[in-house]
Design a protein around this motif. Structure first.
Motif, short mmCIF file in Angstrom:
data_model
loop_
_atom_site.label_atom_id
_atom_site.label_comp_id
_atom_site.label_asym_id
_atom_site.label_seq_id
_atom_site.Cartn_x
_atom_site.Cartn_y
_atom_site.Cartn_z
N LEU A 18 41.11 47.73 8.80
CA LEU A 18 40.20 48.19 9.45
C LEU A 18 38.75 47.63 8.53
CD1 LEU A 18 40.72 51.82 9.96
CD2 LEU A 18 40.27 49.89 11.77
N GLN A 19 37.56 47.35 8.81
CA GLN A 19 36.69 47.01 8.08
C GLN A 19 35.41 48.25 8.10
OE1 GLN A 19 35.08 43.74 10.64
NE2 GLN A 19 36.90 42.58 10.36
N GLY A 20 34.62 48.03 7.05
CA GLY A 20 33.52 48.91 6.74
C GLY A 20 32.88 49.54 8.01
N ARG A 21 32.68 48.61 9.01
CA ARG A 21 31.89 49.08 10.23
C ARG A 21 33.03 49.85 11.13
NH1 ARG A 21 32.18 43.50 11.21
NH2 ARG A 21 33.70 42.90 12.75
N ASP A 22 34.34 49.74 11.08
CA ASP A 22 35.29 50.48 11.85
C ASP A 22 34.98 51.80 11.41
OD1 ASP A 22 35.99 47.97 13.23
OD2 ASP A 22 37.43 47.59 11.62
N ILE A 23 35.26 51.91 9.94
CA ILE A 23 35.23 53.05 9.43
C ILE A 23 33.86 53.95 9.75
CG2 ILE A 23 35.54 54.45 7.30
CD1 ILE A 23 37.31 51.99 6.42
N ALA A 24 32.82 53.27 9.68
CA ALA A 24 31.59 53.93 9.80
C ALA A 24 31.47 54.29 11.35
CB ALA A 24 30.37 52.74 9.60
N ASN A 25 32.08 53.49 12.25
CA ASN A 25 32.01 53.82 13.78
C ASN A 25 32.90 55.42 13.80
OD1 ASN A 25 31.51 53.92 16.34
ND2 ASN A 25 33.55 52.41 16.77
N VAL A 29 29.03 57.37 10.78
CA VAL A 29 27.80 57.16 9.71
C VAL A 29 27.68 55.61 9.72
CG1 VAL A 29 28.75 59.13 8.30
CG2 VAL A 29 29.60 56.71 7.93
N SER A 30 26.64 55.35 9.11
CA SER A 30 26.28 53.85 9.04
C SER A 30 27.21 53.09 8.12
CB SER A 30 24.79 53.73 8.36
OG SER A 30 24.81 53.84 6.83
N PRO A 31 27.39 51.79 8.28
CA PRO A 31 28.30 50.93 7.34
C PRO A 31 27.62 51.08 5.80
CG PRO A 31 27.83 49.73 9.31
CD PRO A 31 26.82 51.04 9.42
N ALA A 32 26.33 51.17 5.64
CA ALA A 32 25.85 51.38 4.47
C ALA A 32 26.54 52.45 3.59
CB ALA A 32 24.45 51.37 4.34
N THR A 33 26.67 53.75 4.45
CA THR A 33 27.13 54.95 3.90
C THR A 33 28.64 54.72 3.55
OG1 THR A 33 25.55 56.33 5.17
CG2 THR A 33 27.63 57.35 4.70
N VAL A 34 29.23 53.87 4.18
CA VAL A 34 30.74 53.75 3.84
C VAL A 34 30.80 52.82 2.68
CG1 VAL A 34 32.90 52.73 4.69
CG2 VAL A 34 31.58 54.11 6.24
N SER A 35 29.80 51.79 2.44
CA SER A 35 29.79 51.30 1.43
C SER A 35 29.58 51.90 0.22
CB SER A 35 28.67 50.02 1.52
OG SER A 35 28.55 49.34 0.46
N GLU A 85 41.20 55.12 27.24
CA GLU A 85 40.46 55.38 26.33
C GLU A 85 41.09 54.65 24.94
OE1 GLU A 85 38.35 59.44 26.17
OE2 GLU A 85 39.95 60.11 27.16
N ARG A 86 40.06 54.51 24.13
CA ARG A 86 40.39 54.05 22.76
C ARG A 86 40.81 55.07 21.84
NH1 ARG A 86 35.95 50.16 20.96
NH2 ARG A 86 35.00 51.92 20.64
N ALA A 87 41.65 54.86 21.02
CA ALA A 87 42.21 55.67 19.79
C ALA A 87 40.95 56.14 18.95
CB ALA A 87 43.26 55.31 19.00
N ILE A 88 40.05 54.89 18.50
CA ILE A 88 39.03 55.22 17.71
C ILE A 88 38.14 56.21 18.31
CG2 ILE A 88 39.22 53.15 16.43
CD1 ILE A 88 36.79 52.18 17.77
N ASP A 89 37.89 56.12 19.46
CA ASP A 89 36.83 57.13 20.16
C ASP A 89 37.55 58.55 20.07
OD1 ASP A 89 35.00 54.88 20.57
OD2 ASP A 89 35.90 54.64 22.66
N LEU A 90 38.92 58.68 20.48
CA LEU A 90 39.42 59.91 20.05
C LEU A 90 39.35 60.43 19.06
CD1 LEU A 90 42.49 59.31 23.10
CD2 LEU A 90 40.19 60.42 23.51
N ILE A 91 39.41 59.67 17.76
CA ILE A 91 39.70 60.27 16.60
C ILE A 91 38.47 60.56 16.03
CG2 ILE A 91 40.16 59.54 14.15
CD1 ILE A 91 42.20 57.63 15.27
#
Length: 112
Positions: A18-25, A29-35, A85-91
């Motif tokens: 996963l990338q920061g934007r994946d986790i943010a999604n 939250v925003s990718p900057a928050t994950v950073s 559906e996508r797993a990320i959306d369900l989580i």
């Protein structure tokens, strides 16, 4: 607490692909928050911590079957056993148990 969050986020990157934007999604939250979380400059609220913990569990389960890159793709792809559906959306929406049920089916060999 921030040390634990930093380790979990690193784990999600290395073992889950996963990338920061994946986790943010997923954490809404925003990718900057994950950073900021990744650098230990901020700590996620309790809801984000719960989502991150659930994501870690899903990634750990998927690591039994897939490489990190495959895990990332699996999380982002529409899945027939999740009714398209996508797993990320369900989580993100608190429906992690549905994702885990599909992983359990993979584990039992009832779905490939």
């Amino acid at each position: 607490m921030s040390g634990a969050v930093v380790r979990i986020l690193e784990h999600l990157r290395t073992d889950g692909g996963l990338q920061g934007r994946d986790i943010a999604n997923i954490a809404a939250v925003s990718p900057a928050t994950v950073s900021r979380w990744s650098s230990g400059k901020a700590t996620p609220d309790i809801e984000a911590q719960k989502t991150i913990a659930e994501l870690r569990y899903v990634v750990d389960r998927l690591a039994e079957f897939y490489s990190p890159d495959e895990t990332r793709l699996w999380l982002h792809a529409a899945h027939p056993m999740l009714k398209g559906e996508r797993a990320i959306d369900l989580i993100r929406s608190g429906r992690t148990s549905e994702v885990l049920a599909v992983i359990d089916a993979l584990d039992e060999g009832t779905f490939t």
